[in-house]
Each structure stands twice: as structure tokens, then as C-alpha cells.
Write a protein that holds these residues in place. Structure first.
Motif, short mmCIF file in Angstrom:
data_model
loop_
_atom_site.label_atom_id
_atom_site.label_comp_id
_atom_site.label_asym_id
_atom_site.label_seq_id
_atom_site.Cartn_x
_atom_site.Cartn_y
_atom_site.Cartn_z
N ALA A 86 0.84 -1.20 0.00
CA ALA A 86 0.00 0.00 0.00
C ALA A 86 0.87 1.26 0.00
O ALA A 86 0.57 2.23 -0.71
N LEU A 87 1.95 1.22 0.76
CA LEU A 87 2.83 2.39 0.82
C LEU A 87 3.53 2.64 -0.51
O LEU A 87 3.55 3.78 -0.98
N VAL A 88 4.08 1.62 -1.12
CA VAL A 88 4.78 1.85 -2.39
C VAL A 88 3.82 2.30 -3.48
O VAL A 88 4.19 3.11 -4.33
N GLN A 89 2.58 1.81 -3.43
CA GLN A 89 1.59 2.29 -4.39
C GLN A 89 1.27 3.76 -4.14
O GLN A 89 1.19 4.55 -5.08
N LYS A 90 1.11 4.12 -2.89
CA LYS A 90 0.84 5.52 -2.52
C LYS A 90 1.97 6.43 -2.96
O LYS A 90 1.74 7.54 -3.45
N SER A 145 15.26 6.62 2.49
CA SER A 145 15.25 8.09 2.41
C SER A 145 13.85 8.66 2.57
O SER A 145 13.69 9.77 3.05
N ASN A 146 12.82 7.90 2.20
CA ASN A 146 11.46 8.37 2.36
C ASN A 146 11.03 8.20 3.81
O ASN A 146 11.15 7.11 4.38
N ALA A 147 10.51 9.26 4.40
CA ALA A 147 10.14 9.24 5.81
C ALA A 147 9.06 8.20 6.11
O ALA A 147 9.10 7.54 7.16
N GLU A 148 8.10 8.02 5.21
CA GLU A 148 7.03 7.04 5.45
C GLU A 148 7.55 5.61 5.37
O GLU A 148 7.13 4.76 6.15
N LEU A 149 8.46 5.36 4.44
CA LEU A 149 9.07 4.03 4.35
C LEU A 149 9.87 3.74 5.60
O LEU A 149 9.76 2.67 6.20
N LYS A 150 10.67 4.70 6.02
CA LYS A 150 11.48 4.54 7.24
C LYS A 150 10.56 4.30 8.44
O LYS A 150 10.82 3.42 9.26
N ALA A 151 9.46 5.05 8.52
CA ALA A 151 8.52 4.89 9.64
C ALA A 151 7.90 3.50 9.64
O ALA A 151 7.71 2.90 10.71
N LEU A 152 7.57 2.98 8.47
CA LEU A 152 7.01 1.63 8.39
C LEU A 152 8.02 0.60 8.88
O LEU A 152 7.69 -0.30 9.66
N LEU A 153 9.28 0.75 8.46
CA LEU A 153 10.32 -0.19 8.89
C LEU A 153 10.50 -0.14 10.41
O LEU A 153 10.63 -1.18 11.07
N VAL A 154 10.48 1.05 10.96
CA VAL A 154 10.62 1.22 12.41
C VAL A 154 9.40 0.63 13.12
O VAL A 154 9.53 -0.03 14.15
#
Length: 173
Positions: free
Chosen positions: A78-82, A143-152
Motif C-alpha cells: 500500500a505504501l509503495v503504491q501511494k 530516504s522516504n520518511a514514510e518508508l522509514k517509519a514503516l520499517l521502524v
């Protein structure tokens, strides 16, 4: 070390060393592919364990792996699509996929307690290596804040999975 460990370790070694394999570390599209591949490997292993084990604790763990890792993949997709990011297949994601297939082939030849032990040993090693990769490679290079947040956000689930697998591993001895 059991016989399936070398197959798994080659895949996990690539995951843990993803940053040196790419001079500046993996980019967000590569991280997305690594996350999807890592989760798919554990979903497939969990599905295999669900059908092969007779141990109720191993079955419950496998069901949890399928559910939790499917959920992470849904969030990642969902995130990568967004973000309009297409996961970029890379050496690490390819290695994870092929290593996971080799491990499942090895596990397919086992049954009973031998299967349970090999599966759970695999899960302990797998989750520890994924945590190392999250901490040393994936989170620092996102580098993307949302991707980093998902990983965290998903990291504590991997810690819980590792501890759960270690508990079952101790029970199987």
C-alpha cells in the motif's frame, strides 16, 4: 548447525550485507523489494510448516508468521503504491527468494521432530538476520520518511517473532 542452515545463511548474508553490495546502500525501491521478498520467504515457510507439523506450538507459530508477515507485505505494498514507487528487484531480493525456495525444498524432505527443529532453527536465524539488516541497512538507508517509519513500526514484531521462535526452540530440545 543443521543441514538447511547453509542455504538460509547465504540468503541472509546477502540481506545483512545489502549496504556494502550497493556503494551508497539500497535505495527506497530496492528496500521495498527486499521487504516484500523477506516477508514472502517467511510466509511461504510458515505455510509449509502449517501443513507439515504435528506440533501445536510450531503450528501456532507458523500461523502467526503467515498472518503477521502477510500484514507487513500489505502495508508495504500500500505504501509503495501511494508513493508511486515500483519495487526494484536486486541481488538481495533475488537471493532471498532463491534461498527461501532452497530452504523450503530442504524442509520438504523432513518430517516430525526433525522438520519442527529445522523450521524453528531457521526462524531463529532468519529473524535475527532480518533485525540486523533492518538496523544496519534498511532503516538507515530509507530516504522516504514514510518508508522509514514503516520499517521502524514493524521492527518490534520481528523482535517478538525472534523471542517466540527462541522459546519454541528451547522447548524442542
Amino acid at each position: 548447525m543443521n543441514k538447511s542452515t547453509p542455504l538460509l545463511l547465504s540468503s541472509l548474508f546477502a540481506l545483512a550485507l545489502a549496504a556494502p553490495a550497493h556503494a551508497a546502500g539500497p535505495n527506497d525501491a530496492q528496500i521495498a523489494a527486499i521487504v516484500v521478498a523477506a516477508n514472502a520467504v517467511d510466509i511461504d515457510a510458515g505455510k509449509q510448516a502449517e501443513t507439515k507439523t504435528k506440533n501445536k506450538d510450531v503450528r501456532a507459530f507458523a500461523e502467526r508468521m503467515v498472518a503477521d508477515h502477510s500484514g507487513v507485505n500489505q502495508q508495504a505494498t500500500a505504501l509503495v503504491q501511494k508513493l508511486h514507487v515500483t519495487p526494484e528487484d536486486n541481488d538481495t531480493s533475488k537471493s532471498l527468494t532463491s534461498g527461501g525456495a532452497a530452504t523450503r525444498t530442504r524442509l520438504a524432505g523432513l518430517s516430525g521432530k526433525a522438520f519442527d527443529k529445522a523450521y524453528v532453527d531457521n526462524e531463529v536465524t532468519y529473524h535475527q538476520t532480518v533485525l540486523d539488516a533492518l538496523d544496519k541497512t534498511l532503516i538507515p538507508n530509507a530516504s522516504n520518511a514514510e518508508l522509514k517509519a514503516l520499517l521502524v513500526k514493524v521492527r518490534p514484531a520481528f523482535v517478538a517473532h525472534l523471542e517466540h521462535a527462541k522459546h519454541i526452540q528451547a522447548e524442542l530440545k
